[in-house]
Write a protein that holds these residues in place. Structure first.
Motif: not given
Length: 120
Positions: A12-19, A33-41, A54-57, A83-84
């Protein structure tokens, strides 16, 4: 000492921006990161001192699975699950996290956990 870098992973973009806004105001460097790319990269590129995950991506991505990937690569990198839903606190995969925070508009608990996780 250099400013700690925090990686915020949330779909969620608004959560990323708030944090990001709140943590930068606290003196941290923040990568997102929005979680779409490889986390290790992402971790390799950003070299974070802490990950807020976040748990639910989205539909097919689980932060708990990403947490397992992180732990296989690095046992010492602090991870805060965000997480929510507090029901995930009892999921066995979540015990690999250093801290667990339920999302709220009041970020005081998250900020406290960040301080604890960074050992400040």
């Amino acid at each position: 000492m250099a400013q700690p870098t925090i990686l915020v992973v949330d779909d969620e973009k608004h959560i990323r921006m708030l944090y990001q806004e709140e943590l930068v105001a606290e003196g941290y460097l923040v990568a997102t990161s929005d979680g779409s790319e490889d986390i290790l990269d992402v971790i390799k590129r950003e070299s974070p001192d802490l990950v807020i995950l976040d748990i639910k991506l989205g539909i097919n991505r689980s932060g708990l699975d990403l947490l397992q990937e992180i732990r296989r690569q690095d046992q010492k990198l602090p991870v805060i699950l965000s997480t929510a839903y507090d029901s995930f606190k009892h999921d066995l995969k979540s015990i690999a996290a250093d801290h667990y925070v339920v999302k709220s508009v009041d970020l005081s608990e998250l900020k406290t956990k960040v301080i604890q996780a960074l050992g400040n």
